[in-house]
Design a protein around this motif. Structure first.
Motif, PDB file in Angstrom:
ATOM      1  N   MET A 192       1.390   2.049  -8.809  1.00  0.00           N
ATOM      2  CA  MET A 192      -0.150   2.336  -8.555  1.00  0.00           C
ATOM      3  C   MET A 192      -0.100   2.468 -10.054  1.00  0.00           C
ATOM      4  N   ALA A 193       0.337   2.389 -11.596  1.00  0.00           N
ATOM      5  CA  ALA A 193      -0.030   2.483 -12.566  1.00  0.00           C
ATOM      6  C   ALA A 193      -0.753   1.682 -12.891  1.00  0.00           C
ATOM      7  N   LYS A 194      -0.094   0.294 -12.626  1.00  0.00           N
ATOM      8  CA  LYS A 194      -0.936  -0.802 -12.090  1.00  0.00           C
ATOM      9  C   LYS A 194      -2.589  -1.175 -12.026  1.00  0.00           C
ATOM     10  N   ILE A 195      -2.101  -0.336 -10.972  1.00  0.00           N
ATOM     11  CA  ILE A 195      -4.436  -0.371 -10.553  1.00  0.00           C
ATOM     12  C   ILE A 195      -5.223   0.393 -11.409  1.00  0.00           C
ATOM     13  N   VAL A 196      -4.550   1.598 -11.432  1.00  0.00           N
ATOM     14  CA  VAL A 196      -5.202   2.611 -12.640  1.00  0.00           C
ATOM     15  C   VAL A 196      -5.799   1.838 -13.374  1.00  0.00           C
ATOM     16  N   THR A 197      -4.982   0.827 -14.586  1.00  0.00           N
ATOM     17  CA  THR A 197      -4.827   0.707 -15.714  1.00  0.00           C
ATOM     18  C   THR A 197      -6.403  -1.281 -15.072  1.00  0.00           C
ATOM     19  N   LEU A 217      -8.980   4.460  -7.663  1.00  0.00           N
ATOM     20  CA  LEU A 217      -8.393   4.428  -6.122  1.00  0.00           C
ATOM     21  C   LEU A 217      -9.108   5.493  -5.406  1.00  0.00           C
ATOM     22  N   ALA A 218     -10.413   4.367  -4.889  1.00  0.00           N
ATOM     23  CA  ALA A 218     -11.234   5.367  -3.883  1.00  0.00           C
ATOM     24  C   ALA A 218     -10.646   5.732  -2.462  1.00  0.00           C
ATOM     25  N   HIS A 219      -9.865   4.822  -2.031  1.00  0.00           N
ATOM     26  CA  HIS A 219      -9.396   4.864  -0.338  1.00  0.00           C
ATOM     27  C   HIS A 219      -7.834   3.553  -0.639  1.00  0.00           C
ATOM     28  N   LEU A 220      -7.552   4.475   1.052  1.00  0.00           N
ATOM     29  CA  LEU A 220      -5.807   4.225   1.203  1.00  0.00           C
ATOM     30  C   LEU A 220      -5.769   4.115   2.781  1.00  0.00           C
ATOM     31  N   VAL A 221      -5.053   3.306   2.937  1.00  0.00           N
ATOM     32  CA  VAL A 221      -4.819   2.653   4.112  1.00  0.00           C
ATOM     33  C   VAL A 221      -3.077   2.776   4.054  1.00  0.00           C
ATOM     34  N   ASN A 222      -2.636   4.192   4.668  1.00  0.00           N
ATOM     35  CA  ASN A 222      -0.968   3.588   4.782  1.00  0.00           C
ATOM     36  C   ASN A 222      -1.027   2.665   5.945  1.00  0.00           C
ATOM     37  N   VAL A 269      -3.023  10.641  -5.007  1.00  0.00           N
ATOM     38  CA  VAL A 269      -4.089  12.194  -4.842  1.00  0.00           C
ATOM     39  C   VAL A 269      -3.987  11.913  -6.143  1.00  0.00           C
ATOM     40  N   LYS A 270      -3.332  11.708  -7.306  1.00  0.00           N
ATOM     41  CA  LYS A 270      -3.465  11.893  -8.755  1.00  0.00           C
ATOM     42  C   LYS A 270      -4.223  10.393  -9.432  1.00  0.00           C
ATOM     43  N   ALA A 271      -4.391   9.289  -8.478  1.00  0.00           N
ATOM     44  CA  ALA A 271      -5.082   8.174  -9.449  1.00  0.00           C
ATOM     45  C   ALA A 271      -6.659   7.857  -8.693  1.00  0.00           C
ATOM     46  N   ASP A 272      -7.323   9.823  -9.604  1.00  0.00           N
ATOM     47  CA  ASP A 272      -8.331   9.299  -8.748  1.00  0.00           C
ATOM     48  C   ASP A 272      -9.406   9.176  -9.838  1.00  0.00           C
ATOM     49  N   GLY A 273     -10.391   8.134  -9.658  1.00  0.00           N
ATOM     50  CA  GLY A 273     -11.940   7.806 -10.503  1.00  0.00           C
ATOM     51  C   GLY A 273     -13.032   8.590 -10.065  1.00  0.00           C
TER      52      GLY A 273
END
Length: 255
Positions: A81-86, A91-96, A134-138
């Motif tokens: 997730m840290a890599k995505i944020v960088t 992230l806008a959306h998530l599919v679990n 949730v923490k990877a808001d933008g």
């Protein structure tokens, strides 16, 4: 539904929006990835199939962030997730979507370790990936989540699949809880696919004829296609379902 009918155009909304799909290298997950890419989204794909991830990265270039991630591993989830944020700022959306059926296991041969394995991959992982999301808001405005439950949450699944069915019922309830906590900014919905014609069905039954025979128990008299589940997923992620949260949408041919 005409299975050849093109899906609705969601590119007005998804273009350049970052989305994470877990278990996105095959089956339903891959169909959702392809549908999102066709709508202009950027997609992070988490899976354990390194060869398939590499092929997707080569095919789609920087529109795909292919990451080999064990979703049951807390440290791996945080690092990915840290890599995505960088890379994308959040992230806008998530599919679990990541999940396993697990070994066929009746109660007279109950294996606590196997039960825990299915629980960790199917249910605990969805909670911890969502917490990281949730923490990877933008700066994306409204955000949305789709969790993959199953019709087995209601039917109990096939004989020996009670661990799988239990986790999918948990996903349905967890979705409702998450939707209340995260409203109004994040919508959270779940889908309950029925018998879908994927590799996981073949792996479970081991025989094409047995898979095809499952059509007899479906009112629509055919197996569903991954693309049909993907079409439902993209609607739930999109503003088309803007007043829908905490729902469980059956995509099961009438079962």
């Amino acid at each position: 539904m005409d299975q050849a009918m093109p899906g609705l155009d969601y590119s007005f909304y998804f273009r350049d929006r970052p989305v994470l799909v877990t278990g996105g290298a095959s089956g339903i997950g891959l169909a959702i990835v392809e549908r999102l890419l066709a709508s202009g989204a950027k997609v992070a794909i988490w899976d354990l199939r390194g060869d398939r991830l590499e092929a997707l990265a080569q095919l789609h270039g920087d529109r795909v962030l292919a990451q080999e991630v064990d979703v049951a591993d807390t440290d791996a989830v945080r690092a990915a997730m840290a890599k995505i944020v960088t890379t994308w700022g959040g992230l806008a959306h998530l599919v679990n979507n990541a999940g396993i059926i697990g070994r066929i296991m009746t109660l007279d041969a109950f294996d606590a370790d196997e039960f825990q394995r299915v629980l960790s991959v199917n249910l605990v992982s969805a909670a911890q990936v969502t917490a990281a999301f949730v923490k990877a808001d933008g700066d994306f405005g409204e955000r949305s989540i789709v969790n993959l439950s199953s019709i087995a949450a209601r039917t109990g699944g096939m004989l020996g699949n009670f661990a799988y069915a239990t986790t999918k019922a948990g996903i349905a309830t967890m979705t409702l809880s998450m939707s209340k906590e995260l409203a109004p900014k994040v919508r959270v919905n779940a889908m309950a696919p029925g018998i879908i014609d994927t590799e996981i069905q073949m792996d479970s039954l081991g025989d094409r004829a047995k898979v095809d025979a499952l059509a007899d128990i479906i009112p629509m008299k055919r197996l569903g296609q991954p693309t049909e589940v993907a079409e439902a997923a993209i609607w739930l992620l999109s503003p088309g379902s803007s007043y829908t949260t905490g729902s469980l949408l059956d995509v099961a041919g009438g079962r």
